[in-house]
Design a protein around this motif. Structure first.
Motif, PDB file in Angstrom:
ATOM      1  N   LEU A  89      -7.783  -6.076  -4.286  1.00 14.74           N
ATOM      2  CA  LEU A  89      -7.272  -7.430  -4.478  1.00 14.74           C
ATOM      3  C   LEU A  89      -5.858  -7.328  -5.044  1.00 14.74           C
ATOM      4  CD1 LEU A  89      -8.515 -10.347  -4.227  1.00 14.74           C
ATOM      5  CD2 LEU A  89      -8.798 -10.287  -6.694  1.00 14.74           C
ATOM      6  N   TYR A  90      -5.010  -8.289  -4.692  1.00 11.41           N
ATOM      7  CA  TYR A  90      -3.649  -8.309  -5.224  1.00 11.41           C
ATOM      8  C   TYR A  90      -3.695  -8.316  -6.746  1.00 11.41           C
ATOM      9  CZ  TYR A  90      -1.858  -9.297  -0.553  1.00 11.41           C
ATOM     10  OH  TYR A  90      -1.529  -9.203   0.764  1.00 11.41           O
ATOM     11  N   GLY A  91      -2.847  -7.503  -7.341  1.00  8.30           N
ATOM     12  CA  GLY A  91      -2.804  -7.396  -8.794  1.00  8.30           C
ATOM     13  C   GLY A  91      -3.467  -6.146  -9.318  1.00  8.30           C
ATOM     14  N   LEU A  92      -4.439  -5.612  -8.595  1.00 10.31           N
ATOM     15  CA  LEU A  92      -5.058  -4.359  -9.019  1.00 10.31           C
ATOM     16  C   LEU A  92      -4.048  -3.223  -8.871  1.00 10.31           C
ATOM     17  CD1 LEU A  92      -8.646  -4.469  -7.429  1.00 10.31           C
ATOM     18  CD2 LEU A  92      -8.001  -4.913  -9.797  1.00 10.31           C
ATOM     19  N   LYS A  93      -4.058  -2.318  -9.814  1.00 11.57           N
ATOM     20  CA  LYS A  93      -3.071  -1.250  -9.808  1.00 11.57           C
ATOM     21  C   LYS A  93      -3.203  -0.337  -8.594  1.00 11.57           C
ATOM     22  CE  LYS A  93      -2.320  -1.163 -14.799  1.00 11.57           C
ATOM     23  NZ  LYS A  93      -0.908  -1.569 -14.718  1.00 11.57           N
ATOM     24  N   GLN A  94      -4.422  -0.154  -8.079  1.00 12.76           N
ATOM     25  CA  GLN A  94      -4.619   0.748  -6.954  1.00 12.76           C
ATOM     26  C   GLN A  94      -4.603   0.020  -5.606  1.00 12.76           C
ATOM     27  OE1 GLN A  94      -6.898  -0.369  -9.124  1.00 12.76           O
ATOM     28  NE2 GLN A  94      -8.951   0.381  -8.640  1.00 12.76           N
ATOM     29  N   ALA A  95      -4.357  -1.309  -5.605  1.00 10.90           N
ATOM     30  CA  ALA A  95      -4.447  -2.091  -4.366  1.00 10.90           C
ATOM     31  C   ALA A  95      -3.441  -1.644  -3.301  1.00 10.90           C
ATOM     32  CB  ALA A  95      -4.272  -3.581  -4.671  1.00 10.90           C
ATOM     33  N   PRO A  96      -2.146  -1.435  -3.626  1.00 13.86           N
ATOM     34  CA  PRO A  96      -1.219  -1.002  -2.577  1.00 13.86           C
ATOM     35  C   PRO A  96      -1.618   0.323  -1.940  1.00 13.86           C
ATOM     36  CG  PRO A  96      -0.019  -1.732  -4.527  1.00 13.86           C
ATOM     37  CD  PRO A  96      -1.458  -1.634  -4.912  1.00 13.86           C
ATOM     38  N   ARG A  97      -2.091   1.258  -2.755  1.00 11.38           N
ATOM     39  CA  ARG A  97      -2.491   2.558  -2.231  1.00 11.38           C
ATOM     40  C   ARG A  97      -3.727   2.431  -1.332  1.00 11.38           C
ATOM     41  NH1 ARG A  97      -1.471   7.825  -3.812  1.00 11.38           N
ATOM     42  NH2 ARG A  97      -3.037   9.349  -3.182  1.00 11.38           N
ATOM     43  N   ALA A  98      -4.709   1.628  -1.771  1.00 12.61           N
ATOM     44  CA  ALA A  98      -5.933   1.452  -0.989  1.00 12.61           C
ATOM     45  C   ALA A  98      -5.623   0.830   0.379  1.00 12.61           C
ATOM     46  CB  ALA A  98      -6.920   0.587  -1.759  1.00 12.61           C
ATOM     47  N   TRP A  99      -4.733  -0.176   0.413  1.00 11.17           N
ATOM     48  CA  TRP A  99      -4.359  -0.810   1.671  1.00 11.17           C
ATOM     49  C   TRP A  99      -3.625   0.165   2.587  1.00 11.17           C
ATOM     50  CZ3 TRP A  99      -4.181  -3.247   5.891  1.00 11.17           C
ATOM     51  CH2 TRP A  99      -2.985  -3.480   6.580  1.00 11.17           C
ATOM     52  N   PHE A 100      -2.681   0.927   2.035  1.00  9.02           N
ATOM     53  CA  PHE A 100      -1.927   1.850   2.872  1.00  9.02           C
ATOM     54  C   PHE A 100      -2.829   2.936   3.446  1.00  9.02           C
ATOM     55  CE2 PHE A 100       0.708   5.576   3.679  1.00  9.02           C
ATOM     56  CZ  PHE A 100       1.704   5.027   4.467  1.00  9.02           C
ATOM     57  N   GLN A 101      -3.786   3.406   2.670  1.00 10.63           N
ATOM     58  CA  GLN A 101      -4.711   4.418   3.174  1.00 10.63           C
ATOM     59  C   GLN A 101      -5.555   3.861   4.315  1.00 10.63           C
ATOM     60  OE1 GLN A 101      -6.780   5.614  -0.429  1.00 10.63           O
ATOM     61  NE2 GLN A 101      -5.496   7.438  -0.656  1.00 10.63           N
ATOM     62  N   ARG A 102      -5.976   2.601   4.190  1.00 12.65           N
ATOM     63  CA  ARG A 102      -6.785   1.985   5.259  1.00 12.65           C
ATOM     64  C   ARG A 102      -5.952   1.835   6.533  1.00 12.65           C
ATOM     65  NH1 ARG A 102     -10.305  -2.479   6.194  1.00 12.65           N
ATOM     66  NH2 ARG A 102     -10.895  -2.223   8.394  1.00 12.65           N
ATOM     67  N   LEU A 103      -4.704   1.349   6.399  1.00 15.01           N
ATOM     68  CA  LEU A 103      -3.850   1.152   7.563  1.00 15.01           C
ATOM     69  C   LEU A 103      -3.494   2.484   8.213  1.00 15.01           C
ATOM     70  CD1 LEU A 103      -2.060  -0.615   9.395  1.00 15.01           C
ATOM     71  CD2 LEU A 103      -0.235  -0.361   7.705  1.00 15.01           C
ATOM     72  N   SER A 104      -3.067   3.469   7.411  1.00  7.66           N
ATOM     73  CA  SER A 104      -2.665   4.765   7.978  1.00  7.66           C
ATOM     74  C   SER A 104      -3.839   5.455   8.661  1.00  7.66           C
ATOM     75  CB  SER A 104      -2.072   5.654   6.888  1.00  7.66           C
ATOM     76  OG  SER A 104      -2.991   5.873   5.841  1.00  7.66           O
ATOM     77  N   SER A 105      -5.039   5.306   8.123  1.00  6.11           N
ATOM     78  CA  SER A 105      -6.223   5.902   8.767  1.00  6.11           C
ATOM     79  C   SER A 105      -6.460   5.284  10.134  1.00  6.11           C
ATOM     80  CB  SER A 105      -7.458   5.717   7.885  1.00  6.11           C
ATOM     81  OG  SER A 105      -7.306   6.381   6.657  1.00  6.11           O
ATOM     82  N   PHE A 106      -6.309   3.961  10.225  1.00  7.59           N
ATOM     83  CA  PHE A 106      -6.490   3.284  11.514  1.00  7.59           C
ATOM     84  C   PHE A 106      -5.427   3.734  12.515  1.00  7.59           C
ATOM     85  CE2 PHE A 106      -4.948  -0.170  14.215  1.00  7.59           C
ATOM     86  CZ  PHE A 106      -6.069  -0.387  15.003  1.00  7.59           C
ATOM     87  N   LEU A 107      -4.169   3.828  12.071  1.00  5.18           N
ATOM     88  CA  LEU A 107      -3.094   4.223  12.979  1.00  5.18           C
ATOM     89  C   LEU A 107      -3.291   5.647  13.487  1.00  5.18           C
ATOM     90  CD1 LEU A 107      -0.002   2.703  11.108  1.00  5.18           C
ATOM     91  CD2 LEU A 107      -1.079   1.852  13.204  1.00  5.18           C
ATOM     92  N   MET A 108      -3.728   6.542  12.635  1.00  5.48           N
ATOM     93  CA  MET A 108      -3.934   7.925  13.058  1.00  5.48           C
ATOM     94  C   MET A 108      -5.122   8.034  14.021  1.00  5.48           C
ATOM     95  SD  MET A 108      -3.075  10.059   9.586  1.00  5.48           S
ATOM     96  CE  MET A 108      -1.412  10.004   8.899  1.00  5.48           C
ATOM     97  N   ARG A 109      -6.155   7.226  13.818  1.00  2.37           N
ATOM     98  CA  ARG A 109      -7.264   7.202  14.781  1.00  2.37           C
ATOM     99  C   ARG A 109      -6.805   6.667  16.129  1.00  2.37           C
ATOM    100  NH1 ARG A 109     -10.077   4.708  10.551  1.00  2.37           N
ATOM    101  NH2 ARG A 109     -10.126   2.762  11.751  1.00  2.37           N
ATOM    102  N   SER A 110      -5.751   5.841  16.095  1.00  2.92           N
ATOM    103  CA  SER A 110      -5.225   5.250  17.331  1.00  2.92           C
ATOM    104  C   SER A 110      -4.215   6.149  18.024  1.00  2.92           C
ATOM    105  CB  SER A 110      -4.579   3.891  17.019  1.00  2.92           C
ATOM    106  OG  SER A 110      -5.513   3.014  16.415  1.00  2.92           O
ATOM    107  N   GLY A 111      -3.976   7.342  17.491  1.00  7.94           N
ATOM    108  CA  GLY A 111      -3.081   8.282  18.142  1.00  7.94           C
ATOM    109  C   GLY A 111      -1.690   8.366  17.544  1.00  7.94           C
ATOM    110  N   PHE A 112      -1.436   7.635  16.472  1.00 10.15           N
ATOM    111  CA  PHE A 112      -0.126   7.690  15.823  1.00 10.15           C
ATOM    112  C   PHE A 112      -0.022   8.933  14.930  1.00 10.15           C
ATOM    113  CE2 PHE A 112       0.028   3.374  17.181  1.00 10.15           C
ATOM    114  CZ  PHE A 112       1.365   3.009  17.215  1.00 10.15           C
TER     115      PHE A 112
END
Length: 376
Positions: A140-163
């Motif tokens: 959730l916005y405001g949590l200290k680990q939120a930006p990292r958690a979101w980036f890990q989710r997005l980067s994992s999806f992109l790498m599964r997609s061949g990026f």
């Protein structure tokens, strides 16, 4: 009570939280540390200062989190200004379209590895369980680990997609398959996408939307305070609105313009009468540093005043005001990116010999071009 328009955006936010299964209500007694929650209201503007939309966001009060207990690592990469200029230059040189995307409630997609409890949203307490708290399943916005958690989710999806993630800039992802080339830049929840195959780009945007709920903003026009204007042979990149807002904040909109960022032969030294408001000095210099994304003519002057952030003097502040007076007369300056028949990478460098009177150190400068386009 907020205005009905704000209430509607608050209800949209709550609906998004429920649809994303962000949290589960549990008895308060089982929560060893409870993070507070609050509403943050923001009016988003377009590059011409007109209102784009109203935005209400529920945020966690992360300052009440306990290190090592409900959060650990927090770092999330941020795209480099040089990378933005490089991707824009490549798009212009190859005649590729530039698409802009916005991820709806981006941080809600991040998965938490720690157990975090939060108070129920103000104004939206469940009447059946008024004393319960939310055990968060997603970031959730405001949590200290939120930006990292979101980036890990997005980067994992992109790498599964061949990026593939760039080693030079973790916020840049590229995709190669035969003659198809795609580049994707991400800054938190803002995405720039360009590539050689428009139909494949459209397919990938649809796939991205199915995974994260994407708002397609169309042709790239306004990104992180950068204004993109398309020309017959390329595009123009500027920060006129940002420069205007900076001058307004410094109360220098009506200042008399000067023709150079610093006076010829001007030197700054560390000695002098201390400036009374060093926080203001640091704030203005930091804002000027962001302006150098498109105003590379300011780079040397801003670098000079940045060397005295710890203990600024009145002379240092006068130098900052001189830079702002130069900006006042050049608000619409920026970078032009043009196509070139045979682009080559060219670099130029120079240095002033022992110019600093305090340390006798030299200042080195360089300029890297791709064709006619200045990158760094």
């Amino acid at each position: 009570m907020k205005h009905p328009q704000w209430l509607a955006t608050m209800e949209d936010e709550i609906s998004a939280l429920h649809n994303n299964h962000t949290g589960t209500l549990v008895p308060r007694l089982s929560a060893p540390n409870i993070v507070g929650s609050k509403w943050v209201f923001r009016t988003k503007h377009k590059s011409d200062s007109t209102i784009e939309r109203l935005k209400a966001r529920l945020v966690a009060q992360g300052f009440t989190q306990i290190p090592g207990f409900d959060y650990s690592l927090t770092f999330s990469p941020v795209v480099k200004a040089t990378t933005i200029r490089l991707i824009l230059s490549l798009a212009v040189l190859n005649g590729w379209p530039l698409h802009q995307l916005d991820v709806k409630n981006a941080f809600l997609h991040g998965h938490l590895t720690e157990i975090v409890y939060m108070e129920q949203p103000p104004g939206f307490v469940d009447p059946r369980f008024p004393t319960h708290v939310c055990r968060l399943n997603k970031a959730l916005y405001g949590l200290k680990q939120a930006p990292r958690a979101w980036f890990q989710r997005l980067s994992s999806f992109l790498m599964r997609s061949g990026f593939i993630c760039s080693r030079a800039d973790p916020s840049l992802f590229f995709f190669y398959r035969g003659r198809i080339t795609l580049y994707l830049l991400v800054y938190v929840d803002d995405i720039i996408l360009t590539g050689s195959d428009p139909p494949f780009l459209t397919q990938f945007i649809a796939r991205l939307n199915a995974e994260f709920a994407i708002k397609y903003l169309g042709k790239l026009g306004y990104f992180l305070g950068l204004e993109i204007t398309y020309t017959a042979d390329g595009l123009f990149l500027g920060q006129a609105k940002y420069a205007h807002d900076l001058l307004s904040r410094a109360m220098m909109l009506e200042a008399k313009p000067v023709s150079t960022p610093l006076a010829a032969g001007f030197h700054l030294v560390s000695d002098g009468v201390a400036y009374s408001d060093p926080t203001q000095y640091r704030s203005l210099v930091g804002a000027l540093q962001y302006l150098t994304i498109t105003r590379l003519d300011l780079s040397y002057a801003v670098n000079t005043v940045s060397q005295f952030l710890q203990a600024p003097t009145i002379d240092h502040f006068q130098a900052v005001k001189h830079i702002l007076r130069y900006v006042c007369g050049t608000q619409h300056f920026g970078l032009t990116f043009r196509s070139s028949p045979s682009p080559a990478v060219l670099g130029y460098s120079d240095a002033d010999w022992a110019r600093c009177t305090d340390t006798r150190r030299s200042t080195y400068g360089y300029a890297i071009f791709l064709g006619d386009n200045l990158l760094s």
